[in-house]
Motif scaffolding. Structure first.
Motif, PDB file in Angstrom:
ATOM      1  N   THR A 173      -1.978  -4.661  -0.200  1.00  0.00           N
ATOM      2  CA  THR A 173      -2.228  -4.454  -1.633  1.00  0.00           C
ATOM      3  C   THR A 173      -3.711  -4.583  -1.995  1.00  0.00           C
ATOM      4  O   THR A 173      -4.224  -3.804  -2.802  1.00  0.00           O
ATOM      5  N   THR A 223      -3.226   5.171   0.627  1.00  0.00           N
ATOM      6  CA  THR A 223      -4.060   4.177   1.308  1.00  0.00           C
ATOM      7  C   THR A 223      -3.901   4.353   2.811  1.00  0.00           C
ATOM      8  O   THR A 223      -2.800   4.210   3.345  1.00  0.00           O
ATOM      9  N   ALA A 241      -5.488  -1.501  -0.901  1.00  0.00           N
ATOM     10  CA  ALA A 241      -5.093  -0.381  -1.763  1.00  0.00           C
ATOM     11  C   ALA A 241      -5.834  -0.423  -3.102  1.00  0.00           C
ATOM     12  O   ALA A 241      -6.338   0.605  -3.578  1.00  0.00           O
ATOM     13  N   ALA A 258       0.829  -1.197   0.000  1.00  0.00           N
ATOM     14  CA  ALA A 258       0.000   0.000   0.000  1.00  0.00           C
ATOM     15  C   ALA A 258       0.866   1.251   0.000  1.00  0.00           C
ATOM     16  O   ALA A 258       1.890   1.320   0.689  1.00  0.00           O
ATOM     17  N   TYR A 270      -1.837   5.053  -4.346  1.00  0.00           N
ATOM     18  CA  TYR A 270      -2.448   3.997  -3.529  1.00  0.00           C
ATOM     19  C   TYR A 270      -1.514   2.801  -3.371  1.00  0.00           C
ATOM     20  O   TYR A 270      -1.608   2.060  -2.411  1.00  0.00           O
ATOM     21  N   LEU A 271      -0.642   2.610  -4.381  1.00  0.00           N
ATOM     22  CA  LEU A 271       0.145   1.375  -4.444  1.00  0.00           C
ATOM     23  C   LEU A 271       1.582   1.677  -4.830  1.00  0.00           C
ATOM     24  O   LEU A 271       1.843   2.591  -5.619  1.00  0.00           O
TER      25      LEU A 271
END
Length: 371
Positions: free
Chosen positions: A105, A95, A108, A91, A313-314
């Protein structure tokens, strides 16, 4: 796809102890229900074919037919299935923090999909007490409440069926391999319903070696005197051989030999470890607690990952070759075990005159998996 009905589903799956409680047959009609992890028939049905049988991941699954419909390729026994790319992932800053299982993950990706209106909602697995409880979430805040692996079989697809019946479309689902298989069979509209609309637009698959019978896990924890709210459960990599349960009152280890006793029989004939029929698949990176393995399988999955990275987010990194090799070896071994067990039980490619099969696999794939 060979279609049968409720009577045959009861004989082939419930009667042989193969039900894994995925919920695929629940809330399609008034006849099946689920309670505390157990799927049961409420009323008999006299239809000659039914979606309950057609969607079940343990009844007459033609792997070639499903894989061709979902991926455009026949099932060939490749260890981790059709895919585009593999990464390590976790993440990113966008997130919000919560109790992630590994790298966060899944949370996220679902958060990114919801926040960007790529899906209208997500069918996830939450908890109620010590039992898994599926729910449809509409926001990333609600998604974070469901973070973390439950390690218990959950009737997640019952909520998908219920919401689809209410007219909800464009849903995302976080699914185990058997659930991803059931969703793929749903997408094929096997009973040719004239008003069929696919309610699922995104499947995030979870790596899975097995799930636990939720009621038996609850009883085992009580037997061990494990009290308090479960915060997290995990199975560390070999040679640990323990199931770790973290509660708000401490951490307890249970020998895997005891935990294996409460794995549903149906898990023993599942050949898929990495959710091969999902858009993206997520699992733990061997030896790296803060990262997930991320397998991108479809263009839709690739677009989601690209958006999640670009918006923070990732975070992704290259996945080392030895970790891909080890994952492929573990996945191949699961396939070998599953086919051997199904053959032993008379459930693999069963001739019509001898009854119905649980799984049908081409000769080529069989030779590749079990040379």
């Amino acid at each position: 796809m060979k279609l049968f009905a409720q009577t045959q589903l009861l004989e082939d799956v419930q009667g042989k102890g193969l039900c894994v409680g995925c919920g695929a047959c629940v809330d399609l009609c008034p006849y099946f229900t689920t309670y505390r992890g157990k799927t049961a028939m409420l009323f008999p049905c006299d239809r000659e074919t039914g979606r309950c049988f057609a969607y079940c991941p343990k009844a007459e699954v033609d792997y070639d037919e499903v894989y061709k419909a979902r991926t455009g390729r026949a099932f060939d026994g490749t260890p981790i299935g059709p895919h585009l790319e593999t990464y390590k992932a976790k993440a990113g800053e966008k997130t919000a923090e919560c109790t992630f299982q590994c790298g966060g993950t899944v949370t996220a990706l679902i958060s990114c999909a919801l926040d960007n209106k790529m899906i209208s909602g997500a069918v996830l697995t939450d908890s109620e007490g010590r039992m898994p409880k599926p729910r449809l979430v509409r926001t990333s805040e609600q998604a974070r409440d469901c973070a973390g692996s439950k390690y218990s079989a959950s009737p997640t697809l019952s909520v998908l069926n219920r919401e689809a019946k209410r007219g909800v479309r464009n849903m995302g689902v976080v699914a185990t391999p058997c659930q991803a298989l059931a969703i793929s069979q749903m997408k094929m509209n096997p009973t040719d319903k004239p008003d069929f609309e696919d309610p699922v637009s995104l499947v995030i698959g979870l790596f899975c070696t097995w799930a636990l019978d939720a009621r038996k896990l609850e009883a085992l924890l009580a037997e061990k005197g494990i009290e308090g709210k479960i915060i997290k459960a995990d199975v560390p990599p070999p040679p640990a051989e323990v199931f770790v349960v973290e509660t708000d009152q401490g951490t307890v280890e249970i020998p895997l030999s005891e935990v294996r006793e409460i794995i549903p029989e149906g898990c023993s004939i599942c050949p898929d470890m990495t959710s091969e029929l999902a858009d993206v698949s997520v699992g733990q990176v061997e030896g790296e607690a803060g990262f997930n393995t991320l397998i991108i399988r479809t263009q839709k999955g690739a677009e989601l990952v690209k958006t999640a990275i670009s918006q923070g987010y990732l975070v992704t990194e290259n996945l080392e070759g030895d970790k891909i090799h080890n994952l492929a070896t573990a996945s191949a071994n699961k396939k070998k075990r599953a086919l051997a067990k199904a053959k032993e039980m008379g459930l693999l490619n069963t001739p019509d005159e001898e009854g119905r099969a649980a799984m049908r696999v081409s000769e080529g794939a069989l030779n590749k998996i079990q040379p």
